[in-house]
Write a protein that holds these residues in place. Structure first.
Motif, PDB file in Angstrom:
ATOM      1  N   PHE A  77       0.848  -1.185   0.000  1.00 44.09           N
ATOM      2  CA  PHE A  77       0.000   0.000   0.000  1.00 44.09           C
ATOM      3  C   PHE A  77       0.893   1.249   0.000  1.00 44.09           C
ATOM      4  O   PHE A  77       1.946   1.257   0.634  1.00 44.09           O
ATOM      5  N   ALA A  78       0.439   2.263  -0.703  1.00 41.68           N
ATOM      6  CA  ALA A  78       1.136   3.558  -0.679  1.00 41.68           C
ATOM      7  C   ALA A  78       0.278   4.559   0.088  1.00 41.68           C
ATOM      8  O   ALA A  78      -0.929   4.663  -0.170  1.00 41.68           O
ATOM      9  N   ILE A  79       0.865   5.265   1.011  1.00 38.37           N
ATOM     10  CA  ILE A  79       0.129   6.272   1.778  1.00 38.37           C
ATOM     11  C   ILE A  79       0.431   7.656   1.233  1.00 38.37           C
ATOM     12  O   ILE A  79       1.589   8.053   1.105  1.00 38.37           O
TER      13      ILE A  79
ATOM     14  N   ASP B 150       5.490   5.453   0.709  1.00 38.90           N
ATOM     15  CA  ASP B 150       4.871   6.771   0.582  1.00 38.90           C
ATOM     16  C   ASP B 150       4.452   7.006  -0.865  1.00 38.90           C
ATOM     17  O   ASP B 150       5.135   6.584  -1.807  1.00 38.90           O
ATOM     18  N   TRP B 151       3.326   7.684  -1.039  1.00 41.29           N
ATOM     19  CA  TRP B 151       2.844   8.029  -2.383  1.00 41.29           C
ATOM     20  C   TRP B 151       3.167   9.482  -2.686  1.00 41.29           C
ATOM     21  O   TRP B 151       2.875  10.376  -1.883  1.00 41.29           O
ATOM     22  N   GLU B 152       3.747   9.694  -3.836  1.00 38.01           N
ATOM     23  CA  GLU B 152       4.039  11.045  -4.298  1.00 38.01           C
ATOM     24  C   GLU B 152       2.923  11.496  -5.232  1.00 38.01           C
ATOM     25  O   GLU B 152       2.787  10.981  -6.345  1.00 38.01           O
ATOM     26  N   PRO B 153       2.062  12.425  -4.800  1.00 37.98           N
ATOM     27  CA  PRO B 153       0.965  12.865  -5.665  1.00 37.98           C
ATOM     28  C   PRO B 153       1.497  13.571  -6.908  1.00 37.98           C
ATOM     29  O   PRO B 153       2.491  14.300  -6.843  1.00 37.98           O
ATOM     30  N   LEU B 154       0.842  13.340  -8.024  1.00 40.84           N
ATOM     31  CA  LEU B 154       1.279  13.911  -9.298  1.00 40.84           C
ATOM     32  C   LEU B 154       0.222  14.857  -9.849  1.00 40.84           C
ATOM     33  O   LEU B 154      -0.894  14.443 -10.168  1.00 40.84           O
ATOM     34  N   LYS B 155       0.549  16.138  -9.912  1.00 40.62           N
ATOM     35  CA  LYS B 155      -0.277  17.142 -10.591  1.00 40.62           C
ATOM     36  C   LYS B 155      -1.744  17.126 -10.131  1.00 40.62           C
ATOM     37  O   LYS B 155      -2.667  17.214 -10.935  1.00 40.62           O
TER      38      LYS B 155
ATOM     39  N   VAL C  18       2.412  -0.522  -6.921  1.00 39.77           N
ATOM     40  CA  VAL C  18       1.605  -0.369  -5.714  1.00 39.77           C
ATOM     41  C   VAL C  18       0.223  -0.971  -5.944  1.00 39.77           C
ATOM     42  O   VAL C  18      -0.394  -0.769  -6.995  1.00 39.77           O
ATOM     43  N   ASP C  19      -0.259  -1.747  -4.967  1.00 37.21           N
ATOM     44  CA  ASP C  19      -1.567  -2.393  -5.114  1.00 37.21           C
ATOM     45  C   ASP C  19      -2.717  -1.422  -4.910  1.00 37.21           C
ATOM     46  O   ASP C  19      -3.724  -1.478  -5.622  1.00 37.21           O
ATOM     47  N   ALA C  20      -2.591  -0.536  -3.940  1.00 38.43           N
ATOM     48  CA  ALA C  20      -3.631   0.462  -3.676  1.00 38.43           C
ATOM     49  C   ALA C  20      -3.001   1.642  -2.951  1.00 38.43           C
ATOM     50  O   ALA C  20      -1.952   1.511  -2.313  1.00 38.43           O
ATOM     51  N   ILE C  21      -3.670   2.781  -3.052  1.00 39.86           N
ATOM     52  CA  ILE C  21      -3.240   3.995  -2.345  1.00 39.86           C
ATOM     53  C   ILE C  21      -4.187   4.217  -1.173  1.00 39.86           C
ATOM     54  O   ILE C  21      -5.408   4.049  -1.301  1.00 39.86           O
ATOM     55  N   ILE C  22      -3.625   4.579  -0.026  1.00 44.40           N
ATOM     56  CA  ILE C  22      -4.417   5.012   1.124  1.00 44.40           C
ATOM     57  C   ILE C  22      -4.300   6.528   1.193  1.00 44.40           C
ATOM     58  O   ILE C  22      -3.196   7.074   1.276  1.00 44.40           O
ATOM     59  N   SER C  23      -5.426   7.209   1.157  1.00 40.49           N
ATOM     60  CA  SER C  23      -5.404   8.672   1.071  1.00 40.49           C
ATOM     61  C   SER C  23      -6.481   9.283   1.958  1.00 40.49           C
ATOM     62  O   SER C  23      -7.544   8.685   2.167  1.00 40.49           O
ATOM     63  N   PRO C  24      -6.240  10.497   2.465  1.00 42.02           N
ATOM     64  CA  PRO C  24      -7.360  11.244   3.062  1.00 42.02           C
ATOM     65  C   PRO C  24      -8.441  11.458   2.005  1.00 42.02           C
ATOM     66  O   PRO C  24      -8.158  11.474   0.798  1.00 42.02           O
TER      67      PRO C  24
END
Length: 559
Positions: free
Chosen positions: A320-322, A355-360, A451-457
């Protein structure tokens, strides 16, 4: 034609008359903020009705209905009474049709008794519907005074399918005027508030569904989502909610705002107090081949292999990527705490976390907003022209209820078709960039897969005070990308833990404003959830991964 105010007065009278008088209660004073425990204490529901409505697992309810242990009449009556209590506490309902729903439940009970068989996979289950999903013979105002008196000549395709599955549609729920708000207020029915703290919003535009299910007044409901309208009420009410990809759930026959805007289609999705409710709904609806009734429905059967996470290593060890923030607005302390709790729970369950790096995200959010604004002003004015009903320009309790006949949203301006095409082209290019960005994570996961899934607010805050839900980028970028997203509840704001942190280096004025808005006392007791995000048409896998996240959190809490 009667004035819009006269239409509203008549509609409110008819709504009140549709509620059985012996189901009316004395609600607590407005000074009582948390009303989540009131249905237990109000005295309207019997011990068995409380047992039924407190059974939040939809699979358990369906099993008891299928076996005949609980009749559909019993279950529908119990949830109906609790829904009417919820209405008196938080103002969440629009259409109430008790006799019709109980007649349907009686037919289902008779069928089971006579044949020994269920009608379908949702046999006997009461289901609430957002006030845009048409039911033949009922009004669907969608918060517009101008639509009062418009009775549906046929069921929406989804309503038709729910009947085929054996469900009992039993109430419809409140929305904001135009639907294009992340809060719930209109001139027809008024404001829906949050059961955990009535000073806070229930979210929107499916805010009536969120508040109703929060109070266990419905086991399973249906909302719609064009920019977060299923997920925001799920997040703010501590329940589960799924935003499917375009066309996975049939939309045909439902009313909507901005009909004809098909670059960012609105989607219908379930809300429930259990993840089993999300799965049961999707399986049932897809089993009826909705593409044979709705030309825009995707021809894709329920994929059990995908649910078994066949493309995600069988679910044994996921990565998972947060996403801690979107590089635009940093979340409040309780949201960060929920992310930290989830990370710890997943690591304890043996999964990898990066960690997930948000893109644009700013560019994606701007694109979707520009597409909406291309014609929304004209759409709203055309809809309200017959009665000259004001167009609401704010959810603020003071300004929004002024009912100024000249009210209009000044920012809603049209653009040329060519300009719209350029925005749509940019958005398509951004989708490709995001896909490539996701694929490159194969280099850091250690699983041999991206990454299998992203965990995000789902928002940078818990449910805010009314009129203050002004930032929706955390949800709407996923509508621009057409990614599947399932909300999982995590915790609640705790004033003793979620203290305000020292100011960070602000990313921009929005970020600074969001920081200044936070006061743990203002947000006290507000539920907090997070999004589990997969890619386009990955509904089965996202539900399975949301189950894994949910189980990990519960295991950690129980330890």
């Amino acid at each position: 034609m009667a004035s819009w105010k006269e239409l509203i007065e008549d509609k409110r009278r008819r709504q009140q008359e549709s509620i059985p008088k012996d189901w009316l209660i004395t609600p607590p004073p407005e000074t009582i903020c948390d009303v989540t425990g009131f249905p237990e204490r109000c005295g309207l529901l019997s011990e068995k009705e409380l047992l039924i409505t407190n059974t939040v697992d939809v699979d358990t309810l369906l099993a008891k209905l299928a076996s005949g242990e609980w009749s559909s009449v019993e279950v529908t009556t119990a949830f109906y009474k609790r829904a009417i209590v919820a209405q008196q506490l938080v103002n969440c309902l629009t259409e109430v049709f008790v006799k019709r729903a109980l007649a349907r439940a009686t037919e289902l009970d008779e069928y089971l008794k006579t044949t020994g068989q269920v009608v379908g996979p949702l046999h006997g289950l009461p289901i609430s519907l957002k006030d845009q999903i048409c039911i033949k013979g009922l009004e669907t105002t969608m918060g517009y005074a101008s639509w009062i008196g418009k009775y549906a000549e046929r069921d929406a395709v989804l309503t038709e399918i729910l009947y085929e599955c054996g469900a009992v549609p039993f109430v419809r729920t409140n929305v904001p005027q135009t639907l294009m708000w992340p809060e719930t207020y209109n001139f027809v029915f008024g404001r829906t508030v949050n059961p955990a703290n009535r000073n806070l919003t229930s979210g929107g535009s499916s805010g009536g569904e969120g508040a109703l299910i929060h109070l266990k007044g419905s086991p399973l409901g249906v909302g719609s989502d064009v920019g977060g309208s299923v997920r925001i009420p799920a997040l703010f009410n501590g329940i589960y909610g799924l935003r499917p990809s375009y066309g996975r759930v049939p939309y045909e026959g439902a009313v909507n705002s901005m009909v004809g805007q098909d670059s960012i289609p609105s989607v219908l999705g379930p809300l429930s107090n259990s993840i089993s409710g999300i799965k049961a709904f999707m399986q049932a609806v897809i089993s009826r081949k909705p593409w044979e009734k709705d030309p825009l429905a995707v021809r894709k059967k329920w994929d059990e292999e995908a649910y078994a996470l066949s493309e995600h290593g069988g679910g044994g060890k996921l990565c998972f990527a947060i996403m801690w923030d979107d590089r635009i607005v940093v979340p409040h302390p309780p949201i960060i705490r929920a992310l930290e709790m989830t990370k710890a729970a997943l690591l304890a369950a043996g999964h990898a976390v990066v960690d997930w790096e948000p893109l644009k995200h700013l560019e994606l959010a701007n694109a979707i907003s520009a597409i909406w604004k291309a014609g929304s002003g004209d759409d709203f004015q055309a809809t309200t022209a017959a009665t000259r009903e004001p167009i609401i320009r704010t959810m603020s309790p003071v300004e929004g209820e002024a009912m100024d006949d000249e009210t209009i949203r000044p920012e809603e301006t049209g653009i040329s078709a060519y300009q719209l095409w350029q925005i749509q082209r940019e958005r398509a290019e951004l989708r490709k960039e995001y896909l490539d960005h996701w694929q490159k994570t194969v280099e850091i996961t250690g699983t041999g897969r991206p990454v299998d899934a992203i965990i995000s607010p789902g928002a940078p805050f818990a449910a805010p005070p009314h009129g203050k839900n002004g930032y929706t980028n955390y949800t709407k970028v996923l509508n621009a990308l057409d990614y599947v997203s399932c909300v999982v509840p995590v915790t609640r704001v705790d004033t003793s833990v979620d203290v305000k942190k020292p100011a960070h280096r602000f990313l921009n004025a929005l970020d600074e404003s969001n920081y200044n808005q936070y006061d743990p006392v203002v947000f006290q007791n507000a539920p907090i959830g997070l999004q589990v995000i997969g890619r386009t048409l990955e509904e089965e896998a996202v539900i399975a991964m949301a189950e894994i996240v949910d189980s990990a959190l519960k295991a950690t809490a129980a330890a």
